[in-house]
Design an enzyme around this catalytic site. Structure first.
Site, mmCIF file in Angstrom:
data_model
loop_
_atom_site.group_PDB
_atom_site.id
_atom_site.type_symbol
_atom_site.label_atom_id
_atom_site.label_comp_id
_atom_site.label_asym_id
_atom_site.label_seq_id
_atom_site.Cartn_x
_atom_site.Cartn_y
_atom_site.Cartn_z
ATOM 1 C CG HIS A 133 -11.460 -6.580 6.519
ATOM 2 N ND1 HIS A 133 -10.700 -7.169 7.473
ATOM 3 C CD2 HIS A 133 -10.851 -6.846 5.332
ATOM 4 C CE1 HIS A 133 -9.666 -7.787 6.897
ATOM 5 N NE2 HIS A 133 -9.738 -7.604 5.607
ATOM 6 C CD GLU A 165 -1.889 -2.367 1.445
ATOM 7 O OE1 GLU A 165 -0.782 -2.621 1.988
ATOM 8 O OE2 GLU A 165 -2.757 -3.241 1.242
#
Ligand SMILES: Cc1ncc(C[n+]2csc(CCOP(=O)(O)OP(=O)(O)O)c2C)c(N)n1
Lengths: 326, 325
Positions: free
Chosen positions: B128, B59
């Site tokens: 999440h 990322e």
């Protein structure tokens, strides 16, 4: 190496218990009984099993989103695991974590992790603590092939190398990171090649061979316990199921999966045991039957356990219960 | 008018702009072969094979390279996979993308978009499920869009793909399958223009994303009890449409701000503070905020339901403000 029948059957039993847990969880999920998402360890059982056979209860592991097998092999209670998968109060995390966040600190499981490579810095920290406390514990950090492309992996390897920490980096190379093949996203042929850059031993093994896993980890654990620092072990395997239950798996063909299923670790070890004369058909059947009974009980337990009360969502952030400001 | 889904709207915006602008390319985890983990790019499968790229799980580089590619003349669209994993590359956004133009005395135009899913779904648990748009309103340097309908998704995203400044787009997971009217003709929705999703006269509810739909459901039920609710969808948080909010408050004299993200120091506090600074005399009651309770998103369904706001929380807040508290 010479192994006792008890030891070998113990390995077999652990793999069978993991397989049974996972197949059951898959079924329950498909029936709509389990919320959230679950990532199955089917076909990768030999890695957790062979590794954990070297560990003591006071050794640590950090796990992943695909962590049910690690938990079981480290000695977790399948009832409390199943209850957590159901989101029940009797679960390991009182229903707050679910499959991806199961932890049992009392047996050294420093958490599954929803963040890929999230466990590696934690393992490094546990390694520092061990060194400072001067105990002979070790840490095993499980992680996937995909995780080896995150900075956290590279930083943790360098870190553990310079401080010579008792951390074993256990890469479960199941060929896929979600929809992406390891070859497409990774600069090296073997994840273990990356050890060179950090001046630590790196080795690639067949992760579906439970005895090979056991022996390789044994050497790394001995080195770590004796102050020899970290090791990177890559256990090659194959993710038999989708990334998560319900994955459409558009990225591979069923035939490829079938080819790999023929090499799955349990059937293979069973054959080996038979050839060595270490298991009879009836012993084998008993092991499967007991596993099934155990997991069936776990399901009953999880299914019938009560949910936490909604307000319990507001506990467990802090110890002193201040600072919530609702 | 024809109806398409939220994700199809995103796909169309990408398709139309990519067809015109060869510098647009997009990358991230799991987008090329399966169209994104929630199918956001499903309608783009098989199109622009060179410009839709699967990346490693890296990322910090996914976001940081967007800056580099923009500086070198391309228009990258980088996907963050889950809003929670913005944090694993946050330095590239907060220390690089958001500061670069300012630190360099306004030298480059930064043609780059970050986009991906946020919000809760069915028991995805703490890592999440997050909505973290407030952070990007707090730290200066990126435009924030957060659409609630297919129409807004397409129009705002097309504008993002032509923006001269960096944009981050939050797409709620539960909205990807939502269908809504979208015209065949191309259109662009400017940033900073709120949309009155429902007119009303007794109370203003300012909201975004999934909570727009919860607020509309709340408004419908409150209507039956004789309370007329005006639902304003901000659509973009940086910039946000202060004028439209003030105008509405001057009409209704009551304000509730409703978002999914945490109530404490959530962006609703910014709206509330601004309104009391600039329209205090028009208010007949304190401003109330609706947001998540200040804990993480728990896994167990009854716990998640308790933590995450829905229409009932909006109804409660509205009744409280119009009932004189
Ligand atoms: C930091 C981060 N980025 C993205 C994700 C989304 N994600 C979850 S699992 C996964 C693939 C992981 O692959 P690998 O590490 O090889 O483990 P495997 O699933 O194969 O066991 C991805 C991309 C995540 N959980 N965390």
């Amino acid at each position: 190496m010479e192994y006792t029948k008890e030891f070998l059957q113990g390995l077999y039993r652990t793999m069978v218990r993991i397989r049974t847990f996972e197949k059951t969880a898959e079924e329950l999920f498909l029936q709509g009984e389990l919320p959230g998402f679950i990532h199955l360890y089917i076909g990768e059982e030999a890695i957790a099993t062979g590794t954990m056979a070297n560990l003591r209860q006071d050794d640590y592991i950090t796990s992943t989103h695909r962590g049910h097998g690690h938990m079981i092999a480290k000695g977790a209670d399948t009832k409390k695991m199943m209850a957590e998968l159901y989101g029940k109060k009797a679960g390991y995390c009182k229903g707050k974590g679910g499959s991806m966040h199961i932890a049992d600190l009392s047996i050294g499981v420093l958490g599954a992790n929803g963040e890929v490579a999230g466990g590696l810095p934690i393992a490094a920290g546990a390694g520092m603590a061990i060194k400072l406390k001067k105990t002979d514990q070790v840490v095993v950090a499980f992680f996937g092939d995909g995780a080896s492309n995150r900075g956290a992996f590279h930083e943790a390897l360098n870190w553990c190398s310079i401080y010579k920490l008792p951390v074993i980096f256990l890469n479960e190379n199941n060929q896929f990171a979600s929809t992406e093949r390891v070859q497409e996203t990774t600069s090296v042929e073997n994840v273990s090649d990356r050890a060179i850059g950090y001046s630590i031993p790196g080795v690639t093994i067949d992760g579906n061979d439970v005895l090979k896993v056991y022996e390789t980890v044994k050497e790394a654990v001995e080195r770590a316990r004796n102050g020899g620092g970290p090791t990177l072990i890559e256990a090659k395997t194959y993710r038999i199921k989708g990334h998560f239950v319900g994955d459409p798996t558009l990225y591979r063909k069923e035939k490829e999966v079938e080819e790999h299923w023929a090499k799955e670790p349990i059937g293979r070890f069973e054959k080996q045991l038979k050839e060595m004369g270490k298991i009879t058909d009836s012993e084998k059947e008993t092991i499967w039957k007991e596993a099934e009974e155990e997991i069936k009980e776990a399901v009953e337990f999880g299914r019938n356990a009560p949910y936490p009360a909604p307000e319990e969502a507001l506990t467990d952030l802090f110890v002193d219960d201040t600072g919530y400001d609702y | 008018m024809r109806e398409i889904t939220f994700s199809e709207a995103l796909g169309e915006a990408m398709y139309e702009e990519m067809s015109k602008d060869p510098t647009i390319f997009t990358y991230g985890e799991d987008i090329a072969k399966q169209g994104g983990i929630f199918g956001a790019y499903k309608s783009l499968l098989g199109k622009f094979p060179d410009r839709i790229i699967d990346t490693p799980i890296s990322e910090e580089v996914i976001f940081g390279s967007a800056l580099g590619a923009a500086l070198a003349g391309m228009r990258p669209v980088a996907e963050f996979h889950f809003a929670d994993f913005i944090f694993t590359g946050m330095t590239s956004i907060a220390n690089q993308i958001m500061k670069f133009r300012y630190m360099t005395g306004g030298q480059p135009k930064l043609h780059l978009v970050l986009r991906g899913p946020d919000g809760v779904s069915k028991s995805a648990a703490a890592q999440h499920s997050e909505s973290i748009e407030t952070i990007f309103m707090h730290i200066p340097g990126i435009k924030v869009i957060i659409p609630s309908t297919p129409y807004d998704m397409k129009g705002l995203f097309k504008t993002a793909l032509r923006s001269d400044d960096p944009v981050i787009c939050f797409e709620h997971k539960m909205l990807y399958g939502l269908k809504g009217p979208v015209p065949e003709e191309e259109y662009y929705i400017p940033f900073g223009e709120a949309d009155v999703k429902k007119e009303g006269k007794d109370v203003t509810v300012v909201t975004t994303s999934r909570m727009v739909h919860e607020s509309l459901k709340a408004a419908k039920e409150l209507e039956k009890e004789g309370i007329s609710v005006e639902v304003i969808d901000l659509r973009t948080l940086v910039p946000w449409d202060k004028e439209k909010v003030l105008e509405s408050v001057k009409k209704t004299h009551h304000l509730v701000v409703a978002h999914e993200t945490w109530k404490r120091a959530g962006w609703g506090a910014e709206i509330a503070a601004t309104v009391q600074e600039e329209a205090f005399d028009y208010l007949d009651a304190p401003i109330l905020r609706v947001g998540e309770r200040n804990v993480h998103i728990p896994f167990s369904p009854p716990l998640q339901d308790f933590v995450v706001p829905d229409k009932n929380d909006v109804i409660k807040a509205v009744k409280k403000v119009v009932g004189g508290m």
